[in-house]
Design an enzyme around this catalytic site. Structure first.
Site, PDB file in Angstrom:
ATOM      1  N   GLN A 223       0.824  -1.207   0.000  1.00 51.39           N
ATOM      2  CA  GLN A 223       0.000   0.000   0.000  1.00 51.39           C
ATOM      3  C   GLN A 223       0.865   1.267   0.000  1.00 51.39           C
ATOM      4  O   GLN A 223       0.338   2.364  -0.123  1.00 51.39           O
ATOM      5  CB  GLN A 223      -0.913   0.019   1.241  1.00 51.39           C
ATOM      6  CG  GLN A 223      -1.881  -1.146   1.306  1.00 51.39           C
ATOM      7  CD  GLN A 223      -2.736  -1.171   2.558  1.00 51.39           C
ATOM      8  OE1 GLN A 223      -3.030  -2.241   3.062  1.00 51.39           O
ATOM      9  NE2 GLN A 223      -3.169  -0.019   3.080  1.00 51.39           N
ATOM     10  N   ARG A 370      -8.558  -1.296   8.408  1.00 51.05           N
ATOM     11  CA  ARG A 370      -9.582  -0.283   8.187  1.00 51.05           C
ATOM     12  C   ARG A 370      -9.784   0.595   9.411  1.00 51.05           C
ATOM     13  O   ARG A 370     -10.863   0.633  10.016  1.00 51.05           O
ATOM     14  CB  ARG A 370     -10.882  -0.948   7.778  1.00 51.05           C
ATOM     15  CG  ARG A 370     -11.447  -0.238   6.555  1.00 51.05           C
ATOM     16  CD  ARG A 370     -12.561  -0.933   5.886  1.00 51.05           C
ATOM     17  NE  ARG A 370     -12.977  -0.123   4.751  1.00 51.05           N
ATOM     18  CZ  ARG A 370     -13.885  -0.457   3.881  1.00 51.05           C
ATOM     19  NH1 ARG A 370     -14.492  -1.599   3.983  1.00 51.05           N
ATOM     20  NH2 ARG A 370     -14.197   0.345   2.890  1.00 51.05           N
ATOM     21  N   CYS A 371      -8.716   1.242   9.783  1.00 52.28           N
ATOM     22  CA  CYS A 371      -8.700   2.000  11.009  1.00 52.28           C
ATOM     23  C   CYS A 371      -7.697   3.103  10.819  1.00 52.28           C
ATOM     24  O   CYS A 371      -6.758   2.917  10.085  1.00 52.28           O
ATOM     25  CB  CYS A 371      -8.154   1.134  12.119  1.00 52.28           C
ATOM     26  SG  CYS A 371      -6.532   0.516  11.661  1.00 52.28           S
ATOM     27  N   GLU A 741     -12.681   4.378   5.901  1.00 55.95           N
ATOM     28  CA  GLU A 741     -12.765   3.450   7.031  1.00 55.95           C
ATOM     29  C   GLU A 741     -13.930   3.717   7.959  1.00 55.95           C
ATOM     30  O   GLU A 741     -14.190   2.917   8.866  1.00 55.95           O
ATOM     31  CB  GLU A 741     -11.482   3.557   7.864  1.00 55.95           C
ATOM     32  CG  GLU A 741     -10.246   3.283   7.085  1.00 55.95           C
ATOM     33  CD  GLU A 741      -9.077   4.050   7.660  1.00 55.95           C
ATOM     34  OE1 GLU A 741      -8.031   3.452   7.836  1.00 55.95           O
ATOM     35  OE2 GLU A 741      -9.224   5.238   7.947  1.00 55.95           O
TER      36      GLU A 741
HETATM   37  N1  MCN Z   1     -13.948   9.628  -1.780  1.00 56.75           N
HETATM   38  C1  MCN Z   1     -14.856  10.508  -2.329  1.00 56.75           C
HETATM   39  N2  MCN Z   1     -15.257  11.608  -1.598  1.00 56.75           N
HETATM   40  C2  MCN Z   1     -14.783  11.836  -0.344  1.00 56.75           C
HETATM   41  C3  MCN Z   1     -13.878  10.919   0.226  1.00 56.75           C
HETATM   42  C4  MCN Z   1     -13.463   9.826  -0.525  1.00 56.75           C
HETATM   43  O1  MCN Z   1     -15.311  10.286  -3.443  1.00 56.75           O
HETATM   44  N3  MCN Z   1     -15.172  12.905   0.343  1.00 56.75           N
HETATM   45  C5  MCN Z   1     -13.462   8.459  -2.541  1.00 56.75           C
HETATM   46  C6  MCN Z   1     -11.956   8.559  -2.788  1.00 56.75           C
HETATM   47  O2  MCN Z   1     -11.585   9.365  -3.818  1.00 56.75           O
HETATM   48  C7  MCN Z   1     -11.560   7.107  -2.922  1.00 56.75           C
HETATM   49  C8  MCN Z   1     -12.480   6.432  -1.906  1.00 56.75           C
HETATM   50  O3  MCN Z   1     -13.618   7.295  -1.764  1.00 56.75           O
HETATM   51  O4  MCN Z   1     -11.806   6.648  -4.223  1.00 56.75           O
HETATM   52  C9  MCN Z   1     -11.799   6.250  -0.516  1.00 56.75           C
HETATM   53  O5  MCN Z   1     -11.147   7.447  -0.213  1.00 56.75           O
HETATM   54  P1  MCN Z   1     -10.399   7.836   1.127  1.00 56.75           P
HETATM   55  O6  MCN Z   1     -11.375   8.021   2.210  1.00 56.75           O
HETATM   56  O7  MCN Z   1      -9.495   8.941   0.783  1.00 56.75           O
HETATM   57  O8  MCN Z   1      -9.526   6.547   1.512  1.00 56.75           O
HETATM   58  P2  MCN Z   1      -8.229   5.982   0.772  1.00 56.75           P
HETATM   59  O9  MCN Z   1      -8.387   6.080  -0.672  1.00 56.75           O
HETATM   60  O10 MCN Z   1      -7.016   6.531   1.410  1.00 56.75           O
HETATM   61  O11 MCN Z   1      -8.370   4.451   1.113  1.00 56.75           O
HETATM   62  C10 MCN Z   1      -7.877   3.897   2.308  1.00 56.75           C
HETATM   63  C11 MCN Z   1      -8.968   3.250   3.130  1.00 56.75           C
HETATM   64  C12 MCN Z   1      -8.350   2.345   4.108  1.00 56.75           C
HETATM   65  S1  MCN Z   1      -7.178   2.984   5.155  1.00 56.75           S
HETATM   66  C13 MCN Z   1      -8.669   1.017   4.148  1.00 56.75           C
HETATM   67  S2  MCN Z   1      -7.946   0.081   5.367  1.00 56.75           S
HETATM   68  C14 MCN Z   1      -9.572   0.440   3.191  1.00 56.75           C
HETATM   69  C15 MCN Z   1     -10.506   1.444   2.615  1.00 56.75           C
HETATM   70  O12 MCN Z   1      -9.878   2.566   2.247  1.00 56.75           O
HETATM   71  N4  MCN Z   1      -9.129  -0.542   2.363  1.00 56.75           N
HETATM   72  C16 MCN Z   1      -9.884  -0.864   1.248  1.00 56.75           C
HETATM   73  N5  MCN Z   1     -11.400   0.960   1.729  1.00 56.75           N
HETATM   74  C17 MCN Z   1     -11.070  -0.110   0.931  1.00 56.75           C
HETATM   75  N6  MCN Z   1     -11.823  -0.436  -0.143  1.00 56.75           N
HETATM   76  C18 MCN Z   1     -11.406  -1.447  -0.945  1.00 56.75           C
HETATM   77  N7  MCN Z   1     -12.178  -1.764  -2.016  1.00 56.75           N
HETATM   78  N8  MCN Z   1     -10.259  -2.138  -0.727  1.00 56.75           N
HETATM   79  C19 MCN Z   1      -9.487  -1.875   0.350  1.00 56.75           C
HETATM   80  O13 MCN Z   1      -8.366  -2.536   0.546  1.00 56.75           O
HETATM   81 CU1  CUM Z   2      -5.555   0.804   9.633  1.00 54.14          CU
HETATM   82  S1  CUM Z   2      -5.960  -0.137   7.853  1.00 54.14           S
HETATM   83 MO1  CUM Z   2      -5.977   1.223   6.376  1.00 54.14          MO
HETATM   84  O1  CUM Z   2      -5.347   2.414   7.357  1.00 54.14           O
HETATM   85  O2  CUM Z   2      -4.839   0.723   5.416  1.00 54.14           O
END
Ligand code: MCN
Ligand code: CUM
Length: 796
Positions: A223, A370-371, A741
């Site tokens: 990641q 997911r935290c 998350e």
């Molecule tokens: N998004 C959006 N509008 C927002 C916030 C987010 O449209 N206001 C969209 C983003 O652009 C992105 C998605 O939602 O396409 C998730 O965005 P974000 O909250 O920024 O999270 P990350 O992309 O950094 O993803 C990480 C987060 C984590 S830490 C874990 S753990 C997890 C999760 O995402 N693992 C996943 N969701 C997952 N979903 C899938 N399918 N697979 C994983 O491994």
């Molecule tokens: Cu703590 S799981 Mo996600 O933050 O990759």
């Protein structure tokens, strides 16, 4: 007449654009690590320890070496000659790559075989003779700190016991005073069990060292490719420009693919030694037994209350079980991660938190799943505690929360444990949720049902999550500051490529980053390709976890688009033969203020950047932005579940689930809903069925999909999602907060609170997750709390 584009039609902000990556995923055209085959590639398998704690008396690998097709057997002893038997962890501890002195958890890596195919390698692993001398085993913090407990980390100097750290935050004396003034003191104790992210794709790597060029290329399930490159540079002492980490498509990460695993290191060393590509693909048991666990924390807290319902103070104590090595991949200075985000949504004058981490004979773990670094445990405890407190006061669950929420006008709000929350409309979210679930009506039905011997329950959970590490002032990994990056190249035809330092694992970045560019520049999203995960091409970034991509990399995408727009404005002025000050912008087009019909599109500006730039202007339309956020983003959510418990069996069914998520501006509402549904599904699974624990010998119970159940569409309840509350993030360029998350963080307490609510009147305050039927039945029948802490009996 101006001709602004329709933002939704071009796939901009707010468009529920279909995920572009799914075209290849649903056709089987994804390109995962295991899909990659390199010429001359060999295969690696790992021999794992069957015992949780034992001294290694000897390892005899001679039979394995003799098997035809075997090229190399790696043992700890051999690793030690290259100073690679141990590696540093991301939390300033050390971790065994291959065991030398002792094994410290079941499933620990003991040896590796590299062979022509994985089957030969597996067979050869079984031919390795390891002579173990079993040692007493520790599976929980209580045993870890007991008098006479064996010291697990006797490899470390200055480690006389099994305590990893102690840490505290808040105002101990002030909290004591608040408790002296309390009318009621409410108390709760619970264990948040180990859980496992269990992505569909396990971990793996293909290391390819080329002696001729001295370049090491590693395809791997990570990641955070740039962090891995930095770690390899430091541990293997290779120069960074000679290391290329490529993270191809990832079949789910969920935190499992943040840490650095011994398998990666061994495949790299094997490739260097053999000068051939070496592939390692973990099997499911290997993944479940040895890679990044989450939670496993004992929480104990008290709340000081005034009789009218006002919370006066909170005291919390936590014992965290880190397993044999402290390998949390979390970027804060706080040993216990962001656990002290607990109670951030409530206006509480004073609080104090004490935490202690311990080593045990379990696979290393802690934060991943997911935290945002123990926020899951923080919010779970918070909402379980709030429910218990409301109950002790005889107050309504919803009214108690509403009265103690931080008010809309009180932002930014400094929490008693030190965070600064940015914005929110907590009471409004709660009201939307209560209305959706039919709160008053449900309470009536619950009472009527009770009279007929039926047990209905309703659980409320709220959460606010600190997402988007850093800022760089407060967050770093091994001294590398937390920020992120985006690079945008607009080609002469107005098509574009955007690259970021994040790495999608299923979240949909290939879709949403293009939407941010479309919003900022008016280039249709379908004209923009997104690429992540290759350290030779992507700008430096810290990867994807803690839902930091949108808060940080997504912000960088907006910022780099603005840099491009600033240059395009100069090009437009040149093309329109007016000064820059006379130019206005509307989506996709610059025009002359006094003559709106005279304009040029962003595509025309792009062409001019390569074919008709003004004298003295640097050609091209490309740029990079590094974004260091001023604060974390703080989304908020309310999750409400209703359940019916069968008193005869303890089985509980979900009747309804309502989710109200406020993650600020939604880039892609459909993707956001997908994230929420996925998180709620995982939350339900944790609360209801996922059982992975340890017996007294340290055997991992539940290291298979017969016990550790993955929720399917069949048992997963339906979810009703609400998006009407939108509090834009005040410091994010497009107002977005993270969402990835939230539902996994806030969801579990809604289900547990609902079951405990159904049991009200029995005196049961707590049943530890998973709320398996036998636990619920035991609580109901014997009117007592049920702990799920290990050790469990092996036949449980
Ligand atoms: N998004 C959006 N509008 C927002 C916030 C987010 O449209 N206001 C969209 C983003 O652009 C992105 C998605 O939602 O396409 C998730 O965005 P974000 O909250 O920024 O999270 P990350 O992309 O950094 O993803 C990480 C987060 C984590 S830490 C874990 S753990 C997890 C999760 O995402 N693992 C996943 N969701 C997952 N979903 C899938 N399918 N697979 C994983 O491994
Ligand atoms: Cu703590 S799981 Mo996600 O933050 O990759």
């Amino acid at each position: 007449m101006t001709q602004a584009l329709d933002e939704i039609k071009i796939g901009g902000l707010g468009a529920s654009r279909k995920r572009v990556e799914d075209d290849r995923f649903i056709r089987g055209k994804g390109n995962y690590t295991d899909d990659i085959t390199l010429p001359g590639m060999l295969h690696m398998e790992i021999l794992r320890s069957p015992l949780a704690h034992a001294r290694i008396k000897s390892i005899d690998a001679s039979k394995a070496w003799d098997i035809p097709g075997v090229h190399l057997v790696l043992t700890g002893e051999m690793m030690a000659t290259r100073n690679l038997a141990w590696m540093p962890t991301l939390s300033y501890d050390t971790q065994a790559v291959l065991a030398t002195d002792k094994v410290r958890f079941q499933g620990q890596e003991v040896a590796c075989v590299i062979a022509d195919d994985p089957y030969i390698a597996k067979d050869a692993c079984e031919a390795i003779d390891v002579d173990y001398e079993p040692l007493p085993v520790i599976v929980n913090p209580k045993q870890a700190v007991a008098d006479g407990a064996p010291v697990i980390r006797d490899d470390k100097e200055n480690q006389p016991d099994n305590v990893v750290y102690t840490w505290e935050v808040g105002d101990a004396a002030g909290t004591d005073r608040a408790f002296e003034q309390a009318d009621v003191i409410s108390r709760l104790q619970l264990h948040y069990p180990r859980s496992h992210p269990s992505p569909i794709e396990c971990c793996g790597s293909i290391a390819d060292f080329n002696r001729a060029t001295s370049k090491l290329t590693v395809y791997m399930t990570t990641q955070a490719p740039h962090i891995i490159r930095a770690a390899v540079a430091l541990v293997a002492e290779l120069p960074e420009h000679m290391i290329r980490i490529i993270s191809p498509d990832i079949g789910g990460g969920f935190g499992n693919k943040v840490p650095v695993y011994p398998g990666y290191v061994c495949s790299i060393l094997a490739s260097i030694l053999l000068e051939r590509p070496v592939k390692w693909i973990e099997d499911k048991t290997g993944n479940l037994i040895s890679t990044g666990f989450a939670r496993d924390i004992y929480l104990d807290g008290e709340m000081a209350l005034r009789s009218d319902g006002k919370i006066l103070g909170v005291r919390m104590h936590c014992d965290a079980d880190h397993g044999a090595f402290f390998s949390d991949a979390q970027p804060s200075k706080f040993k216990i991660g962001l656990l002290h985000s607990a109670f951030a949504a409530y206006d509480i004058p004073v609080a104090h938190l004490q935490a202690r981490g311990t080593y045990t004979n379990k696979a290393p773990g802690g934060v991943a799943y997911r935290c945002s670094f123990r926020v899951t445990e923080a919010m779970f405890f918070q909402e379980r505690m709030v429910q218990a407190a409301a109950g002790d006061l005889g107050m309504d669950q919803a009214a108690f929360r509403r009265m103690n929420f931080v008010a809309d006008e009180d932002f930014p709000h400094r929490t008693p444990l030190g965070f600064l929350t940015d914005s929110g409309q907590y009471a409004k979210c709660l009201d939307v949720g209560l209305k959706a679930v039919g709160y008053e009506d449900f309470r009536k039905r619950q009472e009527e049902a009770r009279a007929k011997g039926r047990l209905l329950g309703l659980g409320i959970s709220t959460m606010t999550e600190p997402l988007g590490a850093g800022n760089s002032r407060e967050y770093d990994i091994l001294g590398i500051k937390m920020f992120d990056s985006a690079e945008l190249k607009v080609h002469m035809t107005g098509k574009a490529i955007v690259r970021t330092g994040a790495r999608t694992q299923g979240q949909g970045h290939e879709t949403t980053w293009a939407q941010i560019v479309a919003h900022e520049l008016g280039i249709p999203a379908e004209d923009i390709v997104v690429e992540e995960g290759d350290t030779d091409t992507a700008p430096f970034g810290m990867g994807t976890y803690a839902s930091r991509s949108t808060p940080v990399a997504g912000a960088a995408v907006a910022m780099v688009s603005r840099k491009i727009r600033a240059k395009a404005r100069k090009l437009a002025a040149h093309l329109l033969e007016v000064s820059e000050e006379d130019i206005e912008w509307e989506l996709g087009r610059f025009y002359v203020r006094s003559a709106p019909d005279r304009g040029v599109t962003i595509q025309e500006c792009a062409m001019a950047a390569y074919s008709n730039m003004p004298d003295g202007m640097e050609p091209g339309l490309e740029n990079t932005a590094y974004y260091d956020p001023p604060n974390l983003t703080w989304p908020f959510a309310v999750y409400i579940a209703t359940v019916e418990v069968d008193p005869a069996t303890g089985v509980w069914d979900v009747l309804s689930v309502v989710a109200v998520d406020d993650c600020g501006v939604r880039i892609n509402p459909m993707i956001v809903e997908g994230q929420i549904m996925g998180g709620l599904t995982e939350a339900y699974a944790m609360a209801n069925m996922q059982f992975i624990t340890f017996d007294a010998e340290g055997n991992c119970v539940g290291s298979n999909y017969m016990d550790y159940l993955l929720p399917t569409a069949w048992e997963t309840p339906g979810f009703e999602l609400h998006s009407e509350v939108v509090t834009p993030c005040p410091h994010h360029p497009i107002g977005a907060k993270g969402i990835g998350e939230c539902a996994a963080v806030g969801g579990p307490a809604a289900f547990v609170n609902a079951v405990i609510d159904a049991l009200s009147g029995t005196g049961v305050r707590n049943i530890d997750m998973p709320l398996l039927p036998d636990r619920v039945w035991e609580a109901l029948t014997h009117h007592r709390d049920v702990s799920g802490a290990p050790p469990v009996r092996s036949d449980d």
